[in-house]
Design a protein around this motif. Structure first.
Motif, PDB file in Angstrom:
ATOM      1  N   GLY A  35       0.833  -1.203   0.000  1.00 39.93           N
ATOM      2  CA  GLY A  35       0.000   0.000   0.000  1.00 39.93           C
ATOM      3  C   GLY A  35       0.863   1.247   0.000  1.00 39.93           C
ATOM      4  O   GLY A  35       0.583   2.220  -0.708  1.00 39.93           O
ATOM      5  N   GLU A  36       1.948   1.231   0.780  1.00 39.08           N
ATOM      6  CA  GLU A  36       2.871   2.370   0.806  1.00 39.08           C
ATOM      7  C   GLU A  36       3.593   2.510  -0.530  1.00 39.08           C
ATOM      8  O   GLU A  36       3.762   3.617  -1.038  1.00 39.08           O
ATOM      9  CB  GLU A  36       3.881   2.208   1.938  1.00 39.08           C
ATOM     10  CG  GLU A  36       3.273   2.388   3.314  1.00 39.08           C
ATOM     11  CD  GLU A  36       4.303   2.272   4.432  1.00 39.08           C
ATOM     12  OE1 GLU A  36       5.496   2.540   4.195  1.00 39.08           O
ATOM     13  OE2 GLU A  36       3.899   1.925   5.546  1.00 39.08           O
ATOM     14  N   VAL A  37       4.014   1.389  -1.103  1.00 44.08           N
ATOM     15  CA  VAL A  37       4.682   1.427  -2.403  1.00 44.08           C
ATOM     16  C   VAL A  37       3.728   1.984  -3.459  1.00 44.08           C
ATOM     17  O   VAL A  37       4.110   2.815  -4.284  1.00 44.08           O
ATOM     18  CB  VAL A  37       5.190   0.019  -2.801  1.00 44.08           C
ATOM     19  CG1 VAL A  37       5.651  -0.016  -4.247  1.00 44.08           C
ATOM     20  CG2 VAL A  37       6.306  -0.423  -1.873  1.00 44.08           C
ATOM     21  N   THR A  38       2.477   1.573  -3.429  1.00 42.72           N
ATOM     22  CA  THR A  38       1.484   2.045  -4.391  1.00 42.72           C
ATOM     23  C   THR A  38       1.296   3.550  -4.280  1.00 42.72           C
ATOM     24  O   THR A  38       1.184   4.245  -5.297  1.00 42.72           O
ATOM     25  CB  THR A  38       0.145   1.311  -4.189  1.00 42.72           C
ATOM     26  OG1 THR A  38       0.333  -0.062  -4.535  1.00 42.72           O
ATOM     27  CG2 THR A  38      -0.962   1.890  -5.053  1.00 42.72           C
ATOM     28  N   ARG A  39       1.269   4.080  -3.058  1.00 43.08           N
ATOM     29  CA  ARG A  39       1.126   5.534  -2.895  1.00 43.08           C
ATOM     30  C   ARG A  39       2.294   6.266  -3.544  1.00 43.08           C
ATOM     31  O   ARG A  39       2.139   7.343  -4.100  1.00 43.08           O
ATOM     32  CB  ARG A  39       1.015   5.900  -1.426  1.00 43.08           C
ATOM     33  CG  ARG A  39      -0.386   5.707  -0.871  1.00 43.08           C
ATOM     34  CD  ARG A  39      -0.550   6.303   0.509  1.00 43.08           C
ATOM     35  NE  ARG A  39       0.201   5.625   1.543  1.00 43.08           N
ATOM     36  CZ  ARG A  39      -0.140   4.474   2.110  1.00 43.08           C
ATOM     37  NH1 ARG A  39      -1.235   3.871   1.728  1.00 43.08           N
ATOM     38  NH2 ARG A  39       0.605   3.928   3.047  1.00 43.08           N
ATOM     39  N   GLU A  40       3.490   5.682  -3.486  1.00 39.91           N
ATOM     40  CA  GLU A  40       4.662   6.319  -4.085  1.00 39.91           C
ATOM     41  C   GLU A  40       4.693   6.150  -5.604  1.00 39.91           C
ATOM     42  O   GLU A  40       5.290   6.952  -6.295  1.00 39.91           O
ATOM     43  CB  GLU A  40       5.947   5.747  -3.477  1.00 39.91           C
ATOM     44  CG  GLU A  40       6.130   6.089  -2.009  1.00 39.91           C
ATOM     45  CD  GLU A  40       6.269   7.577  -1.765  1.00 39.91           C
ATOM     46  OE1 GLU A  40       6.951   8.258  -2.551  1.00 39.91           O
ATOM     47  OE2 GLU A  40       5.684   8.068  -0.779  1.00 39.91           O
ATOM     48  N   LEU A  41       4.077   5.091  -6.112  1.00 39.21           N
ATOM     49  CA  LEU A  41       4.085   4.810  -7.551  1.00 39.21           C
ATOM     50  C   LEU A  41       2.930   5.441  -8.307  1.00 39.21           C
ATOM     51  O   LEU A  41       2.900   5.348  -9.527  1.00 39.21           O
ATOM     52  CB  LEU A  41       4.012   3.293  -7.799  1.00 39.21           C
ATOM     53  CG  LEU A  41       5.256   2.483  -7.600  1.00 39.21           C
ATOM     54  CD1 LEU A  41       4.973   1.019  -7.872  1.00 39.21           C
ATOM     55  CD2 LEU A  41       6.371   2.965  -8.497  1.00 39.21           C
ATOM     56  N   ALA A  42       1.972   6.026  -7.595  1.00 39.95           N
ATOM     57  CA  ALA A  42       0.754   6.519  -8.241  1.00 39.95           C
ATOM     58  C   ALA A  42       1.106   7.277  -9.503  1.00 39.95           C
ATOM     59  O   ALA A  42       2.050   8.051  -9.506  1.00 39.95           O
ATOM     60  CB  ALA A  42      -0.025   7.401  -7.288  1.00 39.95           C
ATOM     61  N   PRO A  43       0.436   7.016 -10.585  1.00 37.54           N
ATOM     62  CA  PRO A  43      -0.785   6.260 -10.756  1.00 37.54           C
ATOM     63  C   PRO A  43      -0.572   4.758 -10.954  1.00 37.54           C
ATOM     64  O   PRO A  43      -1.517   4.041 -11.208  1.00 37.54           O
ATOM     65  CB  PRO A  43      -1.420   6.881 -11.990  1.00 37.54           C
ATOM     66  CG  PRO A  43      -0.258   7.323 -12.807  1.00 37.54           C
ATOM     67  CD  PRO A  43       0.791   7.742 -11.813  1.00 37.54           C
ATOM     68  N   GLY A  44       0.660   4.263 -10.853  1.00 38.72           N
ATOM     69  CA  GLY A  44       0.890   2.821 -10.904  1.00 38.72           C
ATOM     70  C   GLY A  44       0.472   2.191  -9.587  1.00 38.72           C
ATOM     71  O   GLY A  44       0.093   2.871  -8.632  1.00 38.72           O
ATOM     72  N   SER A  45       0.539   0.864  -9.497  1.00 39.28           N
ATOM     73  CA  SER A  45       0.155   0.212  -8.250  1.00 39.28           C
ATOM     74  C   SER A  45       0.838  -1.141  -8.113  1.00 39.28           C
ATOM     75  O   SER A  45       1.324  -1.704  -9.100  1.00 39.28           O
ATOM     76  CB  SER A  45      -1.363   0.024  -8.180  1.00 39.28           C
ATOM     77  OG  SER A  45      -1.778  -0.889  -9.187  1.00 39.28           O
ATOM     78  N   VAL A  46       0.880  -1.634  -6.880  1.00 37.80           N
ATOM     79  CA  VAL A  46       1.359  -2.976  -6.578  1.00 37.80           C
ATOM     80  C   VAL A  46       0.306  -3.613  -5.687  1.00 37.80           C
ATOM     81  O   VAL A  46      -0.057  -3.074  -4.647  1.00 37.80           O
ATOM     82  CB  VAL A  46       2.721  -2.962  -5.849  1.00 37.80           C
ATOM     83  CG1 VAL A  46       3.173  -4.379  -5.540  1.00 37.80           C
ATOM     84  CG2 VAL A  46       3.769  -2.232  -6.657  1.00 37.80           C
ATOM     85  N   ASP A  47      -0.200  -4.765  -6.108  1.00 35.37           N
ATOM     86  CA  ASP A  47      -1.209  -5.486  -5.337  1.00 35.37           C
ATOM     87  C   ASP A  47      -0.636  -6.810  -4.870  1.00 35.37           C
ATOM     88  O   ASP A  47       0.223  -7.396  -5.532  1.00 35.37           O
ATOM     89  CB  ASP A  47      -2.456  -5.759  -6.190  1.00 35.37           C
ATOM     90  CG  ASP A  47      -3.175  -4.486  -6.570  1.00 35.37           C
ATOM     91  OD1 ASP A  47      -3.373  -3.633  -5.695  1.00 35.37           O
ATOM     92  OD2 ASP A  47      -3.559  -4.359  -7.752  1.00 35.37           O
ATOM     93  N   VAL A  48      -1.132  -7.279  -3.713  1.00 36.59           N
ATOM     94  CA  VAL A  48      -0.759  -8.592  -3.196  1.00 36.59           C
ATOM     95  C   VAL A  48      -1.963  -9.499  -3.408  1.00 36.59           C
ATOM     96  O   VAL A  48      -3.063  -9.190  -2.954  1.00 36.59           O
ATOM     97  CB  VAL A  48      -0.393  -8.530  -1.695  1.00 36.59           C
ATOM     98  CG1 VAL A  48      -0.014  -9.911  -1.181  1.00 36.59           C
ATOM     99  CG2 VAL A  48       0.733  -7.544  -1.459  1.00 36.59           C
TER     100      VAL A  48
END
Length: 176
Positions: A53-66
Motif C-alpha cells: 500500500g505504501e509502495v502504491t502511494r509512491e508509484l501513483a498512478p501505478g500500483s502494486v497489489d498482493v
C-alpha cells in the motif's frame, strides 16, 4: 513469494526460546507451533499488504497489489500507462499555414532560462501535445506562450509586433 522460510524461522526461534524454560516449556512450544503457523502466515500477509500500500502511494498512478495463489502471496505490478505519441489524423492537403511565431520573451528577459518540473494529468498532457502540434510548436514553446499570455492578460509583448494602427486595424508582424 514463498512464506515457508519465514514461518520456519519463527518456529525455530520459538523452539530456542522454549529450551530456556525447560522440558515443559519446550513441549508447550511444540504443541503451539502448528496453530501459530497459520497466524504467522496471516500476519506476514498483512505486513506485505501494508507495505505494498505504501509502495502504491509512491508509484501513483501505478500500483502494486498482493494476491493469494493457494497459500502463497503474489505481487502484481501495474505500471502507469504511457501516453501514446501524438499522431495527427490525415487531413486533406491544404495550403501550408504560416509558421506560428515563437513565444514572446518574458518581461525584462536577460536571456537566462530557468527549468521547472510540471506534473500534468495524462489527459491534460495529451491535449497540450495536440495543441502544440496543431500550431507547429514544441510543447515547451507552447507552454511558454500559454503562461506568458495568461500572465499578460492576453496581450503579447516582445519582438512580435501585435496591436492596432491609428485606424483601429489589427497589425501583426515582426519588428526589427
Amino acid at each position: 513469494m514463498d512464506l515457508t522460510p519465514y514461518v520456519d524461522t519463527l518456529r525455530r526461534e520459538l523452539a530456542v526460546a522454549a529450551t530456556a524454560g525447560g522440558d515443559d516449556a519446550r513441549a508447550l512450544a511444540e504443541r503451539l507451533t502448528a496453530p501459530l503457523e497459520s497466524a504467522a502466515r496471516l500476519t506476514l500477509l498483512d505486513a506485505l499488504s501494508a507495505a505494498m500500500g505504501e509502495v502504491t502511494r509512491e508509484l501513483a498512478p501505478g500500483s502494486v497489489d498482493v494476491r493469494l495463489r493457494g497459500s502463497e502471496p503474489e505481487f502484481v505490478v501495474t505500471a502507469p500507462h504511457a501516453p501514446e505519441p501524438f499522431r495527427k489524423a490525415r487531413e486533406p492537403v491544404a495550403a501550408p499555414a504560416a509558421p506560428a511565431p515563437p513565444p514572446p520573451p518574458a518581461e525584462a528577459d536577460d536571456g537566462t532560462m530557468a527549468r521547472i518540473n510540471l506534473r500534468l494529468p495524462a489527459q491534460l498532457k495529451t491535449r497540450t501535445e495536440e495543441a502544440a502540434a496543431a500550431e507547429g510548436l514544441s510543447v515547451n514553446a507552447w507552454l511558454v506562450r500559454a503562461v506568458s499570455l495568461a500572465l499578460d492578460g492576453g496581450e503579447r509583448a516582445g519582438p512580435q509586433g501585435h496591436g492596432k494602427d491609428p485606424a483601429g486595424r489589427s497589425l501583426t508582424g515582426w519588428v526589427h
